[in-house]
Design a protein around this motif. Structure first.
Motif, PDB file in Angstrom:
ATOM      1  N   ALA A  28      -2.435  -1.350  -2.893  1.00 49.29           N
ATOM      2  CA  ALA A  28      -2.566  -1.040  -1.468  1.00 49.29           C
ATOM      3  C   ALA A  28      -1.323  -0.320  -0.953  1.00 49.29           C
ATOM      4  CB  ALA A  28      -2.775  -2.321  -0.668  1.00 49.29           C
ATOM      5  N   GLY A  64       2.219  -3.152   2.813  1.00 49.92           N
ATOM      6  CA  GLY A  64       1.849  -3.965   3.962  1.00 49.92           C
ATOM      7  C   GLY A  64       0.352  -4.092   4.203  1.00 49.92           C
ATOM      8  N   ARG A  65      -0.474  -3.463   3.370  1.00 50.21           N
ATOM      9  CA  ARG A  65      -1.931  -3.501   3.583  1.00 50.21           C
ATOM     10  C   ARG A  65      -2.666  -4.280   2.498  1.00 50.21           C
ATOM     11  NH1 ARG A  65      -4.881   1.285   5.857  1.00 50.21           N
ATOM     12  NH2 ARG A  65      -6.265  -0.445   6.324  1.00 50.21           N
ATOM     13  N   GLU A 105      -3.481  -7.443   2.382  1.00 58.24           N
ATOM     14  CA  GLU A 105      -4.542  -8.298   2.936  1.00 58.24           C
ATOM     15  C   GLU A 105      -5.769  -7.476   3.314  1.00 58.24           C
ATOM     16  OE1 GLU A 105      -4.741 -11.615   2.964  1.00 58.24           O
ATOM     17  OE2 GLU A 105      -2.805 -11.656   1.936  1.00 58.24           O
ATOM     18  N   ASP A 106      -5.541  -6.263   3.813  1.00 58.80           N
ATOM     19  CA  ASP A 106      -6.664  -5.376   4.142  1.00 58.80           C
ATOM     20  C   ASP A 106      -7.448  -5.003   2.891  1.00 58.80           C
ATOM     21  OD1 ASP A 106      -5.886  -5.368   6.825  1.00 58.80           O
ATOM     22  OD2 ASP A 106      -4.679  -3.549   6.581  1.00 58.80           O
ATOM     23  N   LEU A 107      -6.732  -4.717   1.804  1.00 58.19           N
ATOM     24  CA  LEU A 107      -7.401  -4.378   0.550  1.00 58.19           C
ATOM     25  C   LEU A 107      -8.178  -5.583   0.016  1.00 58.19           C
ATOM     26  CD1 LEU A 107      -8.029  -2.335  -1.665  1.00 58.19           C
ATOM     27  CD2 LEU A 107      -5.859  -2.965  -2.764  1.00 58.19           C
ATOM     28  N   TRP A 137     -11.307  -5.859   2.009  1.00 67.28           N
ATOM     29  CA  TRP A 137     -12.241  -4.795   1.627  1.00 67.28           C
ATOM     30  C   TRP A 137     -12.955  -5.165   0.328  1.00 67.28           C
ATOM     31  CZ3 TRP A 137     -12.821  -1.658  -2.595  1.00 67.28           C
ATOM     32  CH2 TRP A 137     -13.701  -0.589  -2.457  1.00 67.28           C
ATOM     33  N   ASP A 151       1.443  -5.525  -3.433  1.00 64.21           N
ATOM     34  CA  ASP A 151       0.103  -5.388  -2.848  1.00 64.21           C
ATOM     35  C   ASP A 151      -0.927  -4.877  -3.848  1.00 64.21           C
ATOM     36  OD1 ASP A 151       0.724  -6.374  -0.275  1.00 64.21           O
ATOM     37  OD2 ASP A 151       1.633  -4.454   0.259  1.00 64.21           O
ATOM     38  N   ASP A 168      -6.595   5.962   2.779  1.00 64.39           N
ATOM     39  CA  ASP A 168      -5.518   5.427   3.615  1.00 64.39           C
ATOM     40  C   ASP A 168      -5.226   3.954   3.327  1.00 64.39           C
ATOM     41  OD1 ASP A 168      -7.891   4.447   4.724  1.00 64.39           O
ATOM     42  OD2 ASP A 168      -7.154   4.608   6.774  1.00 64.39           O
ATOM     43  N   LEU A 169      -5.988   3.343   2.403  1.00 71.71           N
ATOM     44  CA  LEU A 169      -5.796   1.943   2.052  1.00 71.71           C
ATOM     45  C   LEU A 169      -5.024   1.761   0.746  1.00 71.71           C
ATOM     46  CD1 LEU A 169      -6.433  -0.965   2.902  1.00 71.71           C
ATOM     47  CD2 LEU A 169      -8.636  -0.732   1.749  1.00 71.71           C
TER      48      LEU A 169
END
Length: 84
Positions: free
Chosen positions: A11, A14-15, A17-19, A22, A43, A68-69
């Motif tokens: 990721a 900092g992303r 958790e978003d990954l 997803w 990440d 962007d992820l």
């Protein structure tokens, strides 16, 4: 034969958790014998699915996340079980 399909992505900083969110939301067209989700520093997210199939079978895989992820293209590997 048991085949393990590995999918690994990194990721954007900092992303992580978003990954993870997803990946959790992704459905495969078919049900593997097992599906495991792991994470690591920087990440990184790893998904391993196990299938009862031939090594060269056409198996479902997770798609590429939005650009962007992640910091790079997803890495994919396939392995066959050789027993314990």
């Amino acid at each position: 034969m048991t085949v393990a399909v590995m999918w690994e992505a990194r990721a954007v900083a900092g992303r992580g958790e978003d990954l993870l969110a997803w990946v959790r939301a992704q459905q495969l067209p078919g049900t593997p014998l097992r599906r495991e989700l792991l994470r690591a520093p920087q990440d990184r997210v790893l998904v391993i699915t196990w299938w009862d199939a031939a090594f060269d079978a056409d198996l479902p895989q997770l798609p590429e996340p939005a650009e962007d992820l992640v910091t790079r293209a997803v890495h994919r590997w396939r392995f066959e079980s050789v027993g314990g």
